[in-house]
Design an enzyme around this catalytic site. Structure first.
Site, short mmCIF file in Angstrom:
data_model
loop_
_atom_site.label_atom_id
_atom_site.label_comp_id
_atom_site.label_asym_id
_atom_site.label_seq_id
_atom_site.Cartn_x
_atom_site.Cartn_y
_atom_site.Cartn_z
CG HIS A 122 -1.92 0.96 1.38
ND1 HIS A 122 -1.71 2.26 1.79
CD2 HIS A 122 -3.26 0.85 1.17
CE1 HIS A 122 -2.87 2.91 1.81
NE2 HIS A 122 -3.82 2.08 1.43
CE LYS A 225 -7.31 -0.23 6.20
NZ LYS A 225 -8.08 0.17 5.02
N1 PLP Z 1 -1.88 -0.77 4.54
C1 PLP Z 1 -2.80 -1.50 3.92
C2 PLP Z 1 -2.44 -2.87 3.42
C3 PLP Z 1 -4.08 -1.00 3.74
O1 PLP Z 1 -5.01 -1.73 3.11
C4 PLP Z 1 -4.39 0.29 4.24
C5 PLP Z 1 -5.72 0.88 4.02
O2 PLP Z 1 -6.43 0.54 3.13
C6 PLP Z 1 -3.39 1.00 4.90
C7 PLP Z 1 -2.15 0.44 5.04
C8 PLP Z 1 -3.63 2.35 5.46
O3 PLP Z 1 -4.52 2.30 6.54
P1 PLP Z 1 -5.09 3.61 7.21
O4 PLP Z 1 -5.66 4.45 6.11
O5 PLP Z 1 -6.11 3.12 8.16
O6 PLP Z 1 -3.95 4.30 7.88
#
Ligand code: PLP
Length: 406
Positions: A122, A225
Site C-alpha cells: 500500500h 478495518k
Molecule cells: N496498509 C494496507 C495494506 C491498507 O489496506 C491500508 C488501508 O487501506 C493502509 C495500510 C492504510 O490504513 P489507514 O488508512 O487506516 O492508515
C-alpha cells in the site's frame, strides 16, 4: 454455530437501503462496519466519561484514563505483545508506519544502506520510506511476486546483502488478498540482522495475529478495518528497539520535563504519543476486539473463506471474460477483478446503483497495478456479516453489469 443473521442485527448500518435496495457492503477492505457495542462505547465516551487523559485528578479524567489504559492492556493481549510499553496508539496504520520511518529510519538508516519493500505494498508502506530516502539517500529494493500473487521468496533472499537494514512488507495484500509468510520473512531477515516491519492493516481483521510468534519488530494496524472506530491505530514495537528510538512528534504527554535548556522524554509508550489521543476511539477499539473475540477470529475466517470460495468459483464460471487478480492459496476474502472490455469505474458505478458497495481504482497500490499491467481493478471484499445470499445477488448483478458494459 456461526449465526450470520444474528450477527447482522448488531450492525445498524446493514439496515440501510441504497437506491431503494438493501445495502450489500463489499468494501470491507477499505473500512469495515461497526457493531452496536462499539457505537455505544463511542456514545458513552462522549456522554459520560469525556475528559482528557493522564492530566487530571478529577473523577472523569481518571475514568477516561482507565478506559484508555485498559484498552492498551486488551490490545497487548490481543496481539500477544510482552508488555503494554510496546503498544503505541496512533491515528492508524499510516501514522504507525510514518512513525517507524521517521524515528527508526531517521536514526538507523544511512546513505549507502538498503531497505526491502514488496511490489504489493500500500502507498502508506512506500511513501514514508521515499520521503526519508529523499533526505538520506538509501536504496529501496522491491520483492516481486509470482503469477498467483504470492511473494517471490527466492527473489527476496536474493535481494539481501550486507547493506540491507530493513524489510517492510504487508501481512496481507489489500488488492490480492495474499497472506505473506511473515514468520519465514522474519526468520530470514533476523538471521542477517535485518529489522522487520509488518503492515498488518489487512491481516488483523481476518487472522489471529501473534507478534511474538511472528517475531516481527514492528506491527501496524488500524481500528476502523477491524469493526472499530476511525482515527485510531496501533503500532506494536519491540521494546529494545523502541527504547533506542527518538520521539516521533513533540508536544504534551510525551515529555518528562521541559525547560528552555532542554527536554527529557516520557517512558514508553508515552514517548511516542504526543498530544491528546483519541481516547474515546481507543476505548471503542477495546470493544471491537471484544466483538471479534466473542464471534471468534477463526470462525470469522472460516465464514469469509466460504464466501470467497463460493463467489470466486461462480464468478469464473458465470461471468464471461472475467479476470481475477490474486489466486494465492490461503488468501483473504478479497476479490479484485476486471470485466472484459469494461472500465473498472463504470462497473463500480453500476453495482452501486444496484445497492452494492465495491471499491474501484488503484487501491493505493499503484506499483502493484503497474506490475499487473492495469490502471485499476474492481474489488469486492467480505467480512463477518456478509452472507451467501448477498454473494448470489452480487453475482446476478455482476452478470447484468457485464452484459451492459461488455
Ligand atoms: N496498509 C494496507 C495494506 C491498507 O489496506 C491500508 C488501508 O487501506 C493502509 C495500510 C492504510 O490504513 P489507514 O488508512 O487506516 O492508515
Amino acid at each position: 454455530m456461526y449465526n450470520v443473521e444474528e450477527l447482522r442485527r448488531e450492525f445498524p448500518i446493514l439496515e440501510r437501503k441504497i437506491y431503494g435496495r438493501p445495502l450489500v457492503y463489499f468494501d470491507n477492505t477499505a473500512t469495515s462496519q461497526t457493531p452496536r457495542s462499539v457505537v455505544d462505547a463511542v456514545e458513552s465516551g462522549y456522554c459520560h466519561t469525556k475528559a482528557n487523559v493522564h492530566r487530571g485528578v478529577h473523577t472523569l479524567s481518571m475514568e477516561a484514563t482507565e478506559l484508555q489504559e485498559n484498552a492498551r492492556k486488551r490490545v497487548r493481549e490481543f496481539v500477544n505483545a510482552s508488555s503494554t510499553d510496546e503498544i503505541i496508539f496512533t491515528r492508524g496504520t499510516t501514522e504507525a508506519l510514518n512513525l517507524v520511518a521517521a524515528s527508526w529510519g531517521g536514526t538507523f538508516l544511512h546513505d549507502g544502506d538498503e531497505i526491502i519493500l514488496s511490489v504489493m505494498e500500500h502507498h502508506s508502506n512506500i511513501v514514508p520510506w521515499q520521503l526519508l530516502q529523499s533526505r538520506i539517500g538509501f536504496k529501496i529494493r522491491v520483492i516481486p511476486m509470482l503469477p498467483d500473487g504470492s511473494l517471490d521468496m527466492e527473489a527476496f533472499k536474493g535481494l539481501i546483502n550486507g547493506r540491507t537494514r530493513l524489510v517492510s512488507v504487508c501481512h496481507a495484500s489489500n488488492v490480492l488478498g495474499t497472506v505473506n509468510p511473515i514468520k519465514e520473512i522474519a526468520r530470514i531477515a533476523h538471521s542477517h540482522g535485518i529489522t522487520v516491519v509488518v503492515d498488518g492493516a489487512q491481516s488483523v481483521p481476518h487472522l489471529k495475529v501473534d507478534v511474538a510468534d511472528l517475531d516481527a519488530d514492528f506491527y501496524a494496524f488500524s481500528a476502523h478495518k477491524m469493526y472499530g472506530p476511525a482515527g485510531v491505530g496501533v503500532l506494536y514495537g519491540r521494546r529494545e528497539i523502541l527504547e533506542k528510538m527518538p520521539p516521533y512528534q513533540g508536544g504534551g504527554e510525551m515529555i518528562e520535563s521541559v525547560s528552555f535548556a532542554g527536554t527529557t522524554f516520557a517512558e514508553l509508550p508515552y514517548k511516542f504519543e504526543a498530544g491528546t489521543p483519541d481516547f474515546i476511539g481507543i476505548a471503542a477499539l477495546h470493544k471491537a476486539i471484544d466483538f471479534m473475540e466473542r464471534v471468534g477470529i477463526a470462525d470469522i475466517a472460516l465464514h469469509e473463506h466460504d464466501l470467497l470460495d463460493y463467489t470466486t468459483e461462480r464468478m469464473l464460471k458465470e461471468i464471461p471474460g472475467i479476470q481475477i487478480y490474486g489466486t494465492a492459496p490461503g488468501k483473504c476474502a478479497i476479490i479484485s477483478f476486471n470485466l472484459a472490455g469494461a472500465h473498472h469505474y463504470d462497473a463500480g458505478m453500476l453495482l452501486d446503483k444496484l445497492g452494492i458497495a465495491v471499491r474501484t481504482g488503484h487501491h493505493c497500490a499503484q506499483p502493484l497495478m503497474d506490475a499487473l499491467g492495469v490502471q485499476g481493478v474492481v474489488r469486492a471484499s467480505m467480512a463477518a456479516y456478509n452472507t451467501r445470499s448477498e454473494c448470489d445477488y452480487f453475482l446476478a448483478s455482476l452478470a447484468r453489469v457485464a452484459a451492459m458494459l461488455g
